[in-house]
Every structure is written in C-alpha cells, then in structure tokens.
Scaffold this motif. Structure first.
Motif, PDB file in Angstrom:
ATOM      1  N   GLN A   1     -13.499  -8.340  11.233  1.00 30.19           N
ATOM      2  CA  GLN A   1     -12.985  -7.920  12.538  1.00 30.19           C
ATOM      3  C   GLN A   1     -14.030  -7.085  13.281  1.00 30.19           C
ATOM      4  O   GLN A   1     -14.297  -7.300  14.452  1.00 30.19           O
ATOM      5  CB  GLN A   1     -11.705  -7.122  12.303  1.00 30.19           C
TER       6      GLN A   1
ATOM      7  N   GLU B   1     -10.459 -12.269  13.848  1.00 31.95           N
ATOM      8  CA  GLU B   1     -10.571 -11.954  15.277  1.00 31.95           C
ATOM      9  C   GLU B   1     -11.978 -12.224  15.832  1.00 31.95           C
ATOM     10  O   GLU B   1     -12.645 -11.319  16.329  1.00 31.95           O
ATOM     11  CB  GLU B   1     -10.149 -10.511  15.554  1.00 31.95           C
TER      12      GLU B   1
ATOM     13  N   PRO C   1       2.093  -9.385  15.334  1.00 30.27           N
ATOM     14  CA  PRO C   1       1.784  -8.074  15.912  1.00 30.27           C
ATOM     15  C   PRO C   1       0.829  -7.250  15.037  1.00 30.27           C
ATOM     16  O   PRO C   1       0.608  -7.579  13.875  1.00 30.27           O
ATOM     17  CB  PRO C   1       3.156  -7.380  15.975  1.00 30.27           C
ATOM     18  N   ASN C   2       0.309  -6.185  15.589  1.00 29.03           N
ATOM     19  CA  ASN C   2      -0.558  -5.280  14.813  1.00 29.03           C
ATOM     20  C   ASN C   2       0.183  -4.834  13.553  1.00 29.03           C
ATOM     21  O   ASN C   2       1.363  -4.517  13.609  1.00 29.03           O
ATOM     22  CB  ASN C   2      -0.931  -4.038  15.628  1.00 29.03           C
ATOM     23  N   GLY C   3      -0.545  -4.830  12.445  1.00 31.43           N
ATOM     24  CA  GLY C   3       0.053  -4.364  11.192  1.00 31.43           C
ATOM     25  C   GLY C   3       0.910  -5.409  10.500  1.00 31.43           C
ATOM     26  O   GLY C   3       1.568  -5.115   9.488  1.00 31.43           O
ATOM     27  N   ALA C   4       0.914  -6.654  10.993  1.00 31.83           N
ATOM     28  CA  ALA C   4       1.777  -7.699  10.407  1.00 31.83           C
ATOM     29  C   ALA C   4       1.280  -8.159   9.030  1.00 31.83           C
ATOM     30  O   ALA C   4       2.029  -8.777   8.281  1.00 31.83           O
ATOM     31  CB  ALA C   4       1.873  -8.894  11.349  1.00 31.83           C
ATOM     32  N   GLY C   5       0.000  -7.884   8.719  1.00 34.64           N
ATOM     33  CA  GLY C   5      -0.515  -8.262   7.398  1.00 34.64           C
ATOM     34  C   GLY C   5      -1.593  -9.336   7.431  1.00 34.64           C
ATOM     35  O   GLY C   5      -2.026  -9.829   6.384  1.00 34.64           O
ATOM     36  N   LYS C   6      -2.087  -9.674   8.610  1.00 35.59           N
ATOM     37  CA  LYS C   6      -3.012 -10.802   8.758  1.00 35.59           C
ATOM     38  C   LYS C   6      -4.347 -10.537   8.039  1.00 35.59           C
ATOM     39  O   LYS C   6      -4.812 -11.372   7.265  1.00 35.59           O
ATOM     40  CB  LYS C   6      -3.268 -11.079  10.264  1.00 35.59           C
ATOM     41  N   SER C   7      -4.956  -9.368   8.322  1.00 30.62           N
ATOM     42  CA  SER C   7      -6.253  -9.085   7.677  1.00 30.62           C
ATOM     43  C   SER C   7      -6.088  -8.924   6.171  1.00 30.62           C
ATOM     44  O   SER C   7      -6.953  -9.355   5.398  1.00 30.62           O
ATOM     45  CB  SER C   7      -6.878  -7.806   8.239  1.00 30.62           C
ATOM     46  N   SER C   8      -4.975  -8.318   5.761  1.00 31.75           N
ATOM     47  CA  SER C   8      -4.730  -8.159   4.312  1.00 31.75           C
ATOM     48  C   SER C   8      -4.714  -9.520   3.635  1.00 31.75           C
ATOM     49  O   SER C   8      -5.247  -9.683   2.528  1.00 31.75           O
ATOM     50  CB  SER C   8      -3.389  -7.454   4.055  1.00 31.75           C
TER      51      SER C   8
ATOM     52  N   ILE D   1       4.216   0.699   1.408  1.00 27.99           N
ATOM     53  CA  ILE D   1       4.297  -0.138   2.618  1.00 27.99           C
ATOM     54  C   ILE D   1       4.034  -1.588   2.219  1.00 27.99           C
ATOM     55  O   ILE D   1       2.976  -1.891   1.656  1.00 27.99           O
ATOM     56  CB  ILE D   1       3.262   0.293   3.680  1.00 27.99           C
TER      57      ILE D   1
ATOM     58  N   ALA E   1       2.706  -4.735   2.907  1.00 30.46           N
ATOM     59  CA  ALA E   1       1.822  -5.397   3.872  1.00 30.46           C
ATOM     60  C   ALA E   1       2.101  -6.896   3.887  1.00 30.46           C
ATOM     61  O   ALA E   1       2.036  -7.536   4.930  1.00 30.46           O
ATOM     62  CB  ALA E   1       0.367  -5.129   3.512  1.00 30.46           C
TER      63      ALA E   1
ATOM     64  N   TYR F   1      -9.024  -7.867  -1.708  1.00 33.08           N
ATOM     65  CA  TYR F   1      -7.809  -7.246  -2.269  1.00 33.08           C
ATOM     66  C   TYR F   1      -7.253  -8.137  -3.369  1.00 33.08           C
ATOM     67  O   TYR F   1      -7.469  -9.348  -3.361  1.00 33.08           O
ATOM     68  CB  TYR F   1      -6.714  -7.096  -1.202  1.00 33.08           C
TER      69      TYR F   1
ATOM     70  N   PHE G   1       0.870  -1.177   0.000  1.00 31.64           N
ATOM     71  CA  PHE G   1       0.000   0.000   0.000  1.00 31.64           C
ATOM     72  C   PHE G   1       0.904   1.222   0.000  1.00 31.64           C
ATOM     73  O   PHE G   1       1.595   1.447   0.997  1.00 31.64           O
ATOM     74  CB  PHE G   1      -0.879   0.032   1.252  1.00 31.64           C
TER      75      PHE G   1
ATOM     76  N   HIS H   1      -5.402 -12.965  18.660  1.00 30.27           N
ATOM     77  CA  HIS H   1      -4.294 -12.402  19.430  1.00 30.27           C
ATOM     78  C   HIS H   1      -4.070 -13.116  20.759  1.00 30.27           C
ATOM     79  O   HIS H   1      -2.984 -13.047  21.315  1.00 30.27           O
ATOM     80  CB  HIS H   1      -4.543 -10.909  19.706  1.00 30.27           C
TER      81      HIS H   1
HETATM   82  N1  LIG Z   1      -6.598  -0.393   2.800  1.00 28.63           N
HETATM   83  C1  LIG Z   1      -5.381  -0.063   3.230  1.00 28.63           C
HETATM   84  N2  LIG Z   1      -4.790   1.087   2.841  1.00 28.63           N
HETATM   85  C2  LIG Z   1      -3.547   1.415   3.240  1.00 28.63           C
HETATM   86  N3  LIG Z   1      -2.795   0.646   4.061  1.00 28.63           N
HETATM   87  C3  LIG Z   1      -3.329  -0.508   4.486  1.00 28.63           C
HETATM   88  C4  LIG Z   1      -4.644  -0.932   4.102  1.00 28.63           C
HETATM   89  N4  LIG Z   1      -4.905  -2.139   4.686  1.00 28.63           N
HETATM   90  C5  LIG Z   1      -3.804  -2.452   5.400  1.00 28.63           C
HETATM   91  N5  LIG Z   1      -2.865  -1.476   5.289  1.00 28.63           N
HETATM   92  C6  LIG Z   1      -1.529  -1.491   5.898  1.00 28.63           C
HETATM   93  O1  LIG Z   1      -0.951  -2.762   5.637  1.00 28.63           O
HETATM   94  C7  LIG Z   1      -0.253  -3.237   6.781  1.00 28.63           C
HETATM   95  C8  LIG Z   1      -0.855  -4.549   7.239  1.00 28.63           C
HETATM   96  O2  LIG Z   1      -2.164  -4.277   7.782  1.00 28.63           O
HETATM   97  P1  LIG Z   1      -3.163  -5.433   8.228  1.00 28.63           P
HETATM   98  O3  LIG Z   1      -4.420  -4.765   8.664  1.00 28.63           O
HETATM   99  O4  LIG Z   1      -3.229  -6.466   7.175  1.00 28.63           O
HETATM  100  O5  LIG Z   1      -2.389  -6.010   9.517  1.00 28.63           O
HETATM  101  P2  LIG Z   1      -2.948  -6.938  10.682  1.00 28.63           P
HETATM  102  O6  LIG Z   1      -1.844  -7.903  10.975  1.00 28.63           O
HETATM  103  O7  LIG Z   1      -4.261  -7.495  10.319  1.00 28.63           O
HETATM  104  O8  LIG Z   1      -3.101  -5.897  11.891  1.00 28.63           O
HETATM  105  P3  LIG Z   1      -4.126  -5.893  13.155  1.00 28.63           P
HETATM  106  O9  LIG Z   1      -3.675  -7.021  14.041  1.00 28.63           O
HETATM  107  O10 LIG Z   1      -3.888  -4.555  13.752  1.00 28.63           O
HETATM  108  O11 LIG Z   1      -5.512  -6.059  12.608  1.00 28.63           O
HETATM  109  C9  LIG Z   1      -0.333  -2.126   7.830  1.00 28.63           C
HETATM  110  O12 LIG Z   1       0.832  -1.328   7.714  1.00 28.63           O
HETATM  111  C10 LIG Z   1      -1.580  -1.364   7.426  1.00 28.63           C
HETATM  112  O13 LIG Z   1      -1.496  -0.007   7.837  1.00 28.63           O
END
Ligand SMILES: Nc1ncnc2c1ncn2[C@@H]1O[C@H](COP(=O)(O)OP(=O)(O)OP(=O)(O)O)[C@@H](O)[C@H]1O
Length: 256
Positions: free
Chosen positions: A87, A179, A39-46, A18, A20, A55, A15, A212
């Motif tokens: 989530q 989650e 951890p938060n932001g690791a890319g799991k939801s993506s 970044i 992801a 996506y 993104f 988590h």
């Molecule tokens: N739609 C989007 N636009 C811009 N950046 C995004 C988008 N979706 C995710 N990101 C970025 O991609 C990275 C991975 O995010 P993601 O939500 O997949 O992590 P996560 O492991 O699910 O986090 P969490 O545990 O906080 O839910 C992060 O840096 C997030 O800011």
C-alpha cells in the motif's frame, strides 16, 4: 473445469480480540483479475498478508496452485510464484529504477555467496539474464526513459509503476496489488489500470487487487469479493456485486 489458482477456506485472523478476518472462503480462477473491496478496516490487507506469508492465519487454509498451507514463508511464496506490491510503496528511494526492479529478482537468484564473491560463471550469466529481464519489464511498463533515474526524483504515479515492475519481474503467476492506484489522479489511474490489464493479458498473470475507486474496480475486474468486518458480504461479477443489497448496505452506500 480447471482448478482455481487460489482457494481460501474458513480463514480467520484476530488481533488482540479484533476479528480482522472471520471464516472467509472464496476462490480465484486462474487468469482472472479479482478485486477485493470493502470499507477501511474490513480486512483486505490482512488477507493479502496471509496469502503471501506475512501473517499466519489463526485457522483455515489457503491453497495456491494445488499446494495447501496454513502458513507459508514470504520467500517460499515468492518462489512459488506469488508477487506483491504494498500500500505504501516499499521502494529503495535512493536507488535507480533499474536497481529497484533488479531487487525483485533477488529471491530468484541461484548464485551462491562464493560464486557471487568471486564473480564465477553462474554469477556472471545470471547477472546478464537478470539485466535482460529487468530491461524487458522496464520497457513493458514504459519506464525506459526513467531507467537510470533515482526513484525519489520521479513523480508519484511513476514510482507506483516501478513498484509494479519490481513485482512483475519475477514473473509471478499470482500478483497481489495493495491499492496500486491510491493517491493517483484520474489520468494516472487510467494508465495504471491499462498496465495491470496488459500484464494480465500478456503474461496470463492472475491478479488480486485492493481498490477503493469503484469505477476502476468495475472497469478492470472480472470478479469482485466484498469484505465487511472480516466477513464476505459479496462475491461475483462486478454487475452481480453492484446489485447485491448487502454490498450496497455495507460498502457502496457508505461515504468512504
Ligand atoms: N498488525 C496489526 N496489529 C493490530 N491490528 C491490526 C494489524 N493489522 C490489521 N489490524 C486490524 O485488523 C483489521 C483489518 O485491518 P486491514 O488493514 O486488514 O483492513 P483493510 O480492509 O485493509 O483496511 P484499509 O482499507 O484501511 O487498508 C483492522 O481493525 C485493523 O486495525
């Protein structure tokens, strides 16, 4: 050995610079419960968003049930048997439990607009079949006493169970749970864990879940994949992952 139900190969997603997800590869075996942690932001939801087509990966591929794709439309993913919860629950808050569960069947409807408008045969028999399926899953998740209640009036833990019912009613072969226990107390988490386990056992639904709470992950999963900054840092049984020094450094050792 049977082919895995899900195979990810070198999946990357950025993104605006970044990363992801960074060349991520792993397999999910049919019938298992696989936890995605990190951890938060690791890319799991993506990653869940790529698997069910919300996506599109920049590169790499996903194979589901032998079908390989780079991009799949969410409707096609649902049709192939990929179910999903979100989530932040995406329920229709002002509708009943039953109507929310029925909404999980919309993509499975074979009724045309004309048949629906005139209440023709297929519409009526489909409506009855859908009602039976919704009631079955409502009973399975112990929601019968809430069946006609408006969702917004129900406790949070029950709402999360309605979300699970909506995802399960389409009989997915792969269920993605983002989650499912977030914000729950320990009793609610235990209850939800037992429903996820029951669904896995009774319907042979393969489950990929983001969680988590390590005690939930260790108690519920057969397989754990650990992400950190979009890379895989661990992949194995809960025991193997618990002992992996890279995982301890990346995740278990950090305050979350
Ligand atoms: N739609 C989007 N636009 C811009 N950046 C995004 C988008 N979706 C995710 N990101 C970025 O991609 C990275 C991975 O995010 P993601 O939500 O997949 O992590 P996560 O492991 O699910 O986090 P969490 O545990 O906080 O839910 C992060 O840096 C997030 O800011």
């Amino acid at each position: 050995m049977a082919e895995p139900i899900l195979q990810l190969r070198d999946v990357s997603l950025s993104f605006k610079g970044i990363k992801a997800l960074n060349a991520l590869s792993f397999d999910v075996e049919r019938g298992e419960i696989c936890a995605l942690i990190g951890p938060n932001g690791a890319g799991k939801s993506s990653l869940l968003n790529i698997i069910n087509g919300v996506y599109r990966a920049d590169s790499g591929s996903v194979s589901f049930d032998g079908e390989r794709f780079v991009r799949i439309r969410p409707a096609r993913a649902a049709h192939l048997g990929i179910g999903r919860t979100f989530q932040h629950n995406a329920l229709f808050r002002h509708l009943s439990v039953l109507d929310n569960v029925l909404a999980g069947l919309i993509r499975h409807s074979r009724t045309t607009l004309i048949e629906h408008a005139f209440g023709l045969g297929r519409d009526r028999s489909e409506t009855r079949a859908f009602g039976r399926r919704a009631d079955e899953i409502i009973g399975f998740l112990d929601l019968a006493r809430h069946r006609d209640r408006v969702v917004s009036t129900l406790p949070y833990g029950v709402q999360k169970r309605v979300d699970l019912a909506r995802a399960l009613v389409g009989r997915p072969s792969l269920l993605l749970l983002d989650e499912p226990m977030a914000g729950m107390n320990q009793d609610e988490k235990r209850e939800m864990s037992s429903f996820v386990l029951e669904a896995n056992r009774s319907f042979r639904t393969t489950v990929v879940l983001i969680e988590h709470d390590m005690s939930v992950v260790m108690g519920l999963s057969h397989h754990v994949v650990v992400l950190d900054y979009g890379r895989k840092v661990g992949d194995g049984t809960p025991e193997e992952v618990r002992r992996n020094p890279d995982v301890i450094a990346a995740y278990l050792g950090t305050v979350h």
